[in-house]
Design a protein around this motif. Structure first.
Motif, PDB file in Angstrom:
ATOM      1  N   ASN A 131       0.815  -1.215   0.000  1.00 24.50           N
ATOM      2  CA  ASN A 131       0.000   0.000   0.000  1.00 24.50           C
ATOM      3  C   ASN A 131       0.852   1.270   0.000  1.00 24.50           C
ATOM      4  OD1 ASN A 131      -2.546  -1.187  -0.036  1.00 24.50           O
ATOM      5  ND2 ASN A 131      -2.554  -1.472   2.193  1.00 24.50           N
ATOM      6  N   ARG A 132       1.916   1.274   0.799  1.00 27.46           N
ATOM      7  CA  ARG A 132       2.617   2.533   1.053  1.00 27.46           C
ATOM      8  C   ARG A 132       4.095   2.524   0.678  1.00 27.46           C
ATOM      9  NH1 ARG A 132       3.299   4.470   5.776  1.00 27.46           N
ATOM     10  NH2 ARG A 132       3.275   2.546   7.010  1.00 27.46           N
ATOM     11  N   GLY A 133       4.614   1.348   0.303  1.00 31.29           N
ATOM     12  CA  GLY A 133       6.054   1.222   0.064  1.00 31.29           C
ATOM     13  C   GLY A 133       6.601   2.190  -0.967  1.00 31.29           C
ATOM     14  N   ALA A 134       5.868   2.383  -2.058  1.00 31.85           N
ATOM     15  CA  ALA A 134       6.372   3.241  -3.135  1.00 31.85           C
ATOM     16  C   ALA A 134       6.482   4.691  -2.664  1.00 31.85           C
ATOM     17  CB  ALA A 134       5.464   3.143  -4.356  1.00 31.85           C
ATOM     18  N   VAL A 135       5.555   5.106  -1.819  1.00 32.65           N
ATOM     19  CA  VAL A 135       5.584   6.475  -1.297  1.00 32.65           C
ATOM     20  C   VAL A 135       6.800   6.680  -0.392  1.00 32.65           C
ATOM     21  CG1 VAL A 135       4.412   8.078   0.267  1.00 32.65           C
ATOM     22  CG2 VAL A 135       3.101   6.879  -1.510  1.00 32.65           C
ATOM     23  N   VAL A 136       6.997   5.750   0.517  1.00 38.00           N
ATOM     24  CA  VAL A 136       8.128   5.882   1.452  1.00 38.00           C
ATOM     25  C   VAL A 136       9.454   5.781   0.701  1.00 38.00           C
ATOM     26  CG1 VAL A 136       9.193   5.009   3.560  1.00 38.00           C
ATOM     27  CG2 VAL A 136       6.693   4.913   3.290  1.00 38.00           C
ATOM     28  N   ALA A 137       9.520   4.842  -0.264  1.00 39.53           N
ATOM     29  CA  ALA A 137      10.754   4.696  -1.057  1.00 39.53           C
ATOM     30  C   ALA A 137      11.063   5.989  -1.795  1.00 39.53           C
ATOM     31  CB  ALA A 137      10.611   3.535  -2.036  1.00 39.53           C
ATOM     32  N   SER A 138      10.026   6.581  -2.370  1.00 38.54           N
ATOM     33  CA  SER A 138      10.215   7.834  -3.106  1.00 38.54           C
ATOM     34  C   SER A 138      10.719   8.933  -2.166  1.00 38.54           C
ATOM     35  CB  SER A 138       8.894   8.233  -3.770  1.00 38.54           C
ATOM     36  OG  SER A 138       9.052   9.410  -4.528  1.00 38.54           O
ATOM     37  N   GLN A 139      10.165   8.963  -0.972  1.00 36.63           N
ATOM     38  CA  GLN A 139      10.614   9.965   0.012  1.00 36.63           C
ATOM     39  C   GLN A 139      12.092   9.809   0.359  1.00 36.63           C
ATOM     40  OE1 GLN A 139       7.505   9.062   2.907  1.00 36.63           O
ATOM     41  NE2 GLN A 139       6.754  11.171   2.771  1.00 36.63           N
ATOM     42  N   LYS A 140      12.592   8.573   0.235  1.00 39.19           N
ATOM     43  CA  LYS A 140      14.008   8.321   0.546  1.00 39.19           C
ATOM     44  C   LYS A 140      14.887   8.431  -0.694  1.00 39.19           C
ATOM     45  CE  LYS A 140      12.752   7.121   4.747  1.00 39.19           C
ATOM     46  NZ  LYS A 140      13.101   7.865   5.978  1.00 39.19           N
ATOM     47  N   GLY A 141      14.292   8.915  -1.799  1.00 41.66           N
ATOM     48  CA  GLY A 141      15.101   9.190  -2.992  1.00 41.66           C
ATOM     49  C   GLY A 141      15.138   8.078  -4.030  1.00 41.66           C
ATOM     50  N   ALA A 142      14.358   7.006  -3.821  1.00 39.01           N
ATOM     51  CA  ALA A 142      14.403   5.868  -4.747  1.00 39.01           C
ATOM     52  C   ALA A 142      13.835   6.223  -6.114  1.00 39.01           C
ATOM     53  CB  ALA A 142      13.644   4.684  -4.162  1.00 39.01           C
ATOM     54  N   VAL A 143      14.347   5.525  -7.153  1.00 42.08           N
ATOM     55  CA  VAL A 143      13.831   5.713  -8.509  1.00 42.08           C
ATOM     56  C   VAL A 143      12.744   4.702  -8.847  1.00 42.08           C
ATOM     57  CG1 VAL A 143      15.921   6.811  -9.398  1.00 42.08           C
ATOM     58  CG2 VAL A 143      15.696   4.305  -9.501  1.00 42.08           C
ATOM     59  N   ALA A 144      12.677   3.636  -8.060  1.00 41.34           N
ATOM     60  CA  ALA A 144      11.615   2.641  -8.240  1.00 41.34           C
ATOM     61  C   ALA A 144      11.495   1.838  -6.950  1.00 41.34           C
ATOM     62  CB  ALA A 144      11.899   1.709  -9.418  1.00 41.34           C
ATOM     63  N   PHE A 145      10.369   1.149  -6.842  1.00 34.73           N
ATOM     64  CA  PHE A 145      10.097   0.363  -5.642  1.00 34.73           C
ATOM     65  C   PHE A 145       9.786  -1.071  -6.036  1.00 34.73           C
ATOM     66  CE2 PHE A 145       6.678  -1.367  -2.879  1.00 34.73           C
ATOM     67  CZ  PHE A 145       7.436  -1.550  -1.728  1.00 34.73           C
ATOM     68  N   MET A 146      10.450  -2.014  -5.393  1.00 38.40           N
ATOM     69  CA  MET A 146      10.035  -3.397  -5.586  1.00 38.40           C
ATOM     70  C   MET A 146       9.956  -4.101  -4.244  1.00 38.40           C
ATOM     71  SD  MET A 146      13.285  -5.002  -7.635  1.00 38.40           S
ATOM     72  CE  MET A 146      14.503  -5.960  -6.725  1.00 38.40           C
ATOM     73  N   MET A 147       9.117  -5.114  -4.194  1.00 36.63           N
ATOM     74  CA  MET A 147       8.903  -5.817  -2.936  1.00 36.63           C
ATOM     75  C   MET A 147       8.740  -7.302  -3.207  1.00 36.63           C
ATOM     76  SD  MET A 147       4.867  -4.858  -2.240  1.00 36.63           S
ATOM     77  CE  MET A 147       4.699  -5.961  -0.839  1.00 36.63           C
ATOM     78  N   ARG A 148       9.117  -8.108  -2.208  1.00 38.53           N
ATOM     79  CA  ARG A 148       8.754  -9.524  -2.230  1.00 38.53           C
ATOM     80  C   ARG A 148       7.230  -9.570  -2.235  1.00 38.53           C
ATOM     81  NH1 ARG A 148      10.997 -14.534  -0.612  1.00 38.53           N
ATOM     82  NH2 ARG A 148      13.014 -13.571  -0.095  1.00 38.53           N
ATOM     83  N   SER A 149       6.644 -10.387  -3.081  1.00 36.63           N
ATOM     84  CA  SER A 149       5.188 -10.450  -3.174  1.00 36.63           C
ATOM     85  C   SER A 149       4.546 -10.742  -1.823  1.00 36.63           C
ATOM     86  CB  SER A 149       4.766 -11.564  -4.144  1.00 36.63           C
ATOM     87  OG  SER A 149       4.960 -11.171  -5.476  1.00 36.63           O
ATOM     88  N   VAL A 150       3.366 -10.228  -1.645  1.00 35.58           N
ATOM     89  CA  VAL A 150       2.519 -10.619  -0.521  1.00 35.58           C
ATOM     90  C   VAL A 150       2.013 -12.014  -0.867  1.00 35.58           C
ATOM     91  CG1 VAL A 150       0.455 -10.067   0.798  1.00 35.58           C
ATOM     92  CG2 VAL A 150       1.905  -8.228  -0.096  1.00 35.58           C
ATOM     93  N   SER A 151       2.739 -13.021  -0.424  1.00 33.40           N
ATOM     94  CA  SER A 151       2.575 -14.381  -0.939  1.00 33.40           C
ATOM     95  C   SER A 151       3.114 -15.401   0.031  1.00 33.40           C
ATOM     96  CB  SER A 151       3.363 -14.501  -2.254  1.00 33.40           C
ATOM     97  OG  SER A 151       3.511 -15.850  -2.640  1.00 33.40           O
ATOM     98  N   THR A 152       2.448 -16.536   0.083  1.00 36.16           N
ATOM     99  CA  THR A 152       2.964 -17.660   0.866  1.00 36.16           C
ATOM    100  C   THR A 152       3.493 -18.774  -0.035  1.00 36.16           C
ATOM    101  OG1 THR A 152       0.682 -18.465   0.949  1.00 36.16           O
ATOM    102  CG2 THR A 152       1.493 -17.274   2.873  1.00 36.16           C
ATOM    103  N   ALA A 153       3.509 -18.551  -1.343  1.00 36.16           N
ATOM    104  CA  ALA A 153       3.850 -19.619  -2.289  1.00 36.16           C
ATOM    105  C   ALA A 153       5.337 -19.688  -2.545  1.00 36.16           C
ATOM    106  CB  ALA A 153       3.141 -19.387  -3.612  1.00 36.16           C
ATOM    107  N   LYS A 154       5.779 -20.891  -2.942  1.00 40.06           N
ATOM    108  CA  LYS A 154       7.135 -21.055  -3.441  1.00 40.06           C
ATOM    109  C   LYS A 154       7.167 -20.837  -4.947  1.00 40.06           C
ATOM    110  CE  LYS A 154       9.725 -24.098  -0.422  1.00 40.06           C
ATOM    111  NZ  LYS A 154      10.450 -25.377  -0.382  1.00 40.06           N
ATOM    112  N   HIS A 155       6.010 -20.821  -5.575  1.00 36.60           N
ATOM    113  CA  HIS A 155       5.989 -20.798  -7.030  1.00 36.60           C
ATOM    114  C   HIS A 155       6.340 -19.421  -7.582  1.00 36.60           C
ATOM    115  CE1 HIS A 155       4.676 -24.857  -6.964  1.00 36.60           C
ATOM    116  NE2 HIS A 155       3.750 -24.542  -6.087  1.00 36.60           N
ATOM    117  N   ARG A 156       6.704 -19.457  -8.864  1.00 40.65           N
ATOM    118  CA  ARG A 156       7.308 -18.268  -9.446  1.00 40.65           C
ATOM    119  C   ARG A 156       6.275 -17.336 -10.064  1.00 40.65           C
ATOM    120  NH1 ARG A 156      12.717 -18.391 -13.164  1.00 40.65           N
ATOM    121  NH2 ARG A 156      13.428 -16.308 -12.583  1.00 40.65           N
ATOM    122  N   PHE A 157       5.290 -16.976  -9.253  1.00 40.00           N
ATOM    123  CA  PHE A 157       4.292 -16.003  -9.665  1.00 40.00           C
ATOM    124  C   PHE A 157       4.424 -14.769  -8.791  1.00 40.00           C
ATOM    125  CE2 PHE A 157       2.335 -20.072 -10.776  1.00 40.00           C
ATOM    126  CZ  PHE A 157       2.086 -19.855 -12.117  1.00 40.00           C
ATOM    127  N   ALA A 158       4.430 -13.624  -9.436  1.00 40.70           N
ATOM    128  CA  ALA A 158       4.392 -12.379  -8.686  1.00 40.70           C
ATOM    129  C   ALA A 158       2.927 -12.054  -8.396  1.00 40.70           C
ATOM    130  CB  ALA A 158       5.034 -11.276  -9.500  1.00 40.70           C
TER     131      ALA A 158
END
Ligand SMILES: [Zn+2]
Ligand SMILES: [Zn+2]
Lengths: 460, 460
Positions: free
Chosen positions: A174-201
């Motif tokens: 929800n908020r990661g991209a905003v906080v990352a931008s505030q810290k000077g980031a050019v993009a935001f990526m995160m580990r998926s909100v996921s419990t799977a081992k499979h390779r789906f984002a």
């Protein structure tokens, strides 16, 4: 003391009289269970919706196709009234997305853009990775901690029965991209909100904030997040190129699709069964929320096959849930003055695994009715959860806020739900028809008894 | 009769004397098990190979990166000799692939091009689907049965412990495009050779035939094959657009990477432990065949940490297996005159699940040695499979054909292998380090005892 005891007994007797269902009602309840558990209707509904329509993200032509499909389906099933009500929402379209590790050595990684993500330049955004284990760690980092970098939040979601581990995990989305931008980031990526081992984002809503530069926001499949974590642990400088092409399209219009079996004695009072018709664009939305659509539609239909009800039973297939509950908000706004007519509301939006508990959110003098209903769910494997603090489902949030609607959670086993949620892998094969029918039976009994109850329940 | 019995007893005693290992050898065997089961080496090797190199399809720069990586790794581990030998193979590159259902209503489907697939036109090949349940059904269809259509073979692979269900399923992948083209098809698609429910398409070799027009060949993920099957069952005409951009690049060169711990008594005789270094391009080749590389490399290393062997132990990391065993063929060709020096050969190329049986393919007078070795694998959970008809692994086919090399299958549990095989989902997280180490222990004991055996085994 004696007088007090007597009063209590009388009260108890009254409650008993008011909330124990008569022999005919109990007979129909048992027939309803048998019919629901042995029907092919719910599976057929979700199979056809996810096969003939498939993905149906609000803002795409497929969503309007789903609205037409649902209107026809409710008509075909013989609902007394079928109609739709418009809902506006901020439309966003995904065109393409890809990513690769550039350093230490090129290899593709599996990502998906989060909802509302802005695009990268045509050739992508290439930058070194800076890793944070949690959103809190990113928030605590100094100004410019991510200057010119891609922030990577590596938080791992836990597996849980009730899905309560979703809350902490989803904050970064929800908020990661905003906080990352505030810290000077050019993009935001995160580990998926996921419990799977499979390779789906796993995609999902991401929200920008006025005055803070919107940066591209993506989620990585768990194996790809592992990969980046290991490269960093091995001491490599990791550089990634992200490419997202997407577009916000202003306000779009979709529709809540509504079907009602009208009550004979108090037609204006109704039980509201909810699910959302829209899905994300990656999968075919079988678990999220084709299953819910099928469960509540079949439940209402099965009641109608056995009997007329005193109050109405209304099925609401909400629009644009994934963009932020826009259908639910539109419904509450439109029906603001008559929300008191809703005698019970429940939403099915947590997949198709078994329901294990029923919980209410009602005024305390409605609790005897709740317990009387819960008694008839017991042999379906549903225990009574006495907390009386039901969440009800995302689309019921605006209803809950009104404080007048009696809200119910028919708690589903969510252990595996976040293996598939918001991925391309959310497809029909993930649904077990036997478990699906247990859901139908629970919703059918719940709705039927709430419609027949002598006492009208009230919210809190 | 008495004389015969005596002869048998003497023979039996000789056999006993020849093939029972001495106390020191048995002591080292036990140490080897303990070391292998408790080491982090194999997991570390497969973790670094799949993380630092990642996908490594022959014909891509990543394959040559893997060759360099492996040379350095074997040197780092202190193999006595490390070298590489060239192998030529037909190179093919995948550029892009996508597909969508056009009729009855647009939706994306998940496909992957089969190896060697030709490209579609830039905007794809669009045509109606004609479905066949098996390759045999397609073969039996009349001429022009698929004229102007896309052939879809819907055969579902079964799950099996020993992987024997792969054989029947893989026929359609090998020959389907040729047969479809003969029936007039414009493209070929098939349900993946897969036991998974997940939405990954499985790639793998497809082979064209001179004189028969090469048409694009793809595999669908199981949920997408289900989707098309259901649309047809619902009575819809299904039209699909396939887009594959790929290119055959003529003959490329890769390298078998070879490491040897040299024997002290008979250095020219050697145990050959094989695995293939290359992978498909979609995943990181953890199960196929990073695990095999790790298992045999760690097994040889652990032996060397405990003792010198009488015969040599040679690790061969074969090149370009996925394109058609080109490294194995090159090895056999180059070493044709000395194949008789191989005292035992086994390949690890079936993932990382537990080994449950050992089977030989040796001349019958070598069987006592086989049984003597098998005895020491029993407490690792490995039973003796007396069929003496071992397949040995794909790269051992050219060795087997020579009839002089004693071939061994260390049979792995393949129940889940085809959930991941040749998909993007073949990543490190699918490997259980405890099971991986059981493999290392089995290979280490096998190689050590074959190297120490008094009797030199011979093939058949
Ligand atoms: Zn949902
Ligand atoms: Zn392999």
């Amino acid at each position: 003391m004696k007088k007090l005891l007597l009063a209590a007994l009388v009260l108890s007797a009254n409650v008993f009289a008011a909330d124990t269902f008569d022999a005919q009602t109990i007979k129909v309840t048992e027939q309803l269970k048998e019919k629901s558990l042995n029907s092919e209707l719910a599976y057929d509904i979700v199979a056809r919706l996810t096969t003939e329509v498939g993905p149906r993200m609000a803002g795409t032509p497929k969503d309007l196709e789903a609205v037409d499909w649902a209107m026809k389906e409710l008509q075909r099933l013989g609902f007394d009234k079928v109609w739709k009500e418009p809902a506006k929402f901020p439309a966003w379209l995904r065109y393409s997305e890809s990513a690769e590790i550039i350093l230490p050595s090129k290899q593709p990684i599996h990502i998906t853009a989060l909802g509302n993500s802005v695009s990268t330049p045509k050739d992508g955004t290439r930058a070194p990775i800076v890793i944070f284990e949690t959103l809190e760690e990113l928030e605590a980092a100094p100004e410019n901690a991510a200057k010119g970098k891609i922030v990577f939040i590596n938080y791992r979601m836990d597996r849980s029965l009730d899905g309560n581990s979703y809350g902490p995990a989803v904050q970064a989305r929800n908020r990661g991209a905003v906080v990352a931008s505030q810290k000077g980031a050019v993009a935001f990526m995160m580990r998926s909100v996921s419990t799977a081992k499979h390779r789906f984002a796993h995609t999902g809503g991401n929200h920008y904030k006025d005055g803070i530069k919107a940066i591209p926001a993506v989620a990585l499949a768990n194996p790809d997040a592992d990969q980046i974590e290991r490269l960093l642990q091995l001491g490599h400088k990791v550089e990634v190129n992200l490419n997202v092409q997407a577009e916000s399209k202003g306000m779009g219009t979709s529709y809540n699709v509504i079907g009602e079996f009208t009550g004979t004695e108090k037609p204006n009072e109704y039980v509201l069964l909810g699910a959302h018709l829209d899905s994300w664009d990656l999968g075919t939305g079988a678990l999220d929320d084709g299953a819910g659509v099928a469960i509540i539609t079949a439940a209402a239909k099965h009641i109608s096959e056995l009997t007329k009800t005193k109050r109405s039973v209304r099925v609401v297939l909400f629009a644009a849930e994934e963009q932020g509950l826009w259908g639910a908000k539109a419904y509450v706004k439109k029906h603001q003055d008559e929300l008191g007519n809703i005698v019970a509301a429940a939403e099915s939006d947590f997949g198709a695994d078994l329901i294990y508990a029923v919980e209410s959110r009602v005024a305390s003098n409605s609790l005897p009715t709740v317990r009387a209903i819960a008694k008839h769910l017991k042999d379906l494997g549903v225990k009574y959860d006495a907390r009386n603090n039901a969440f009800g489902g995302p689309d019921l949030i605006p209803f809950k806020d009104s404080k007048v609607v009696p809200i119910f959670s028919l708690h589903q086993d969510g252990t595996d739900y976040f293996d598939y949620h918001h991925t391309a892998d959310d497809t029909l094969d993930k649904i077990d028809p036997v478990k699906l029918n247990q859901n139908v039976a629970v919703y059918a009994v719940f709705a039927y008894l709430a419609a027949q109850s002598q006492t009208k329940m009230i919210g809190k």
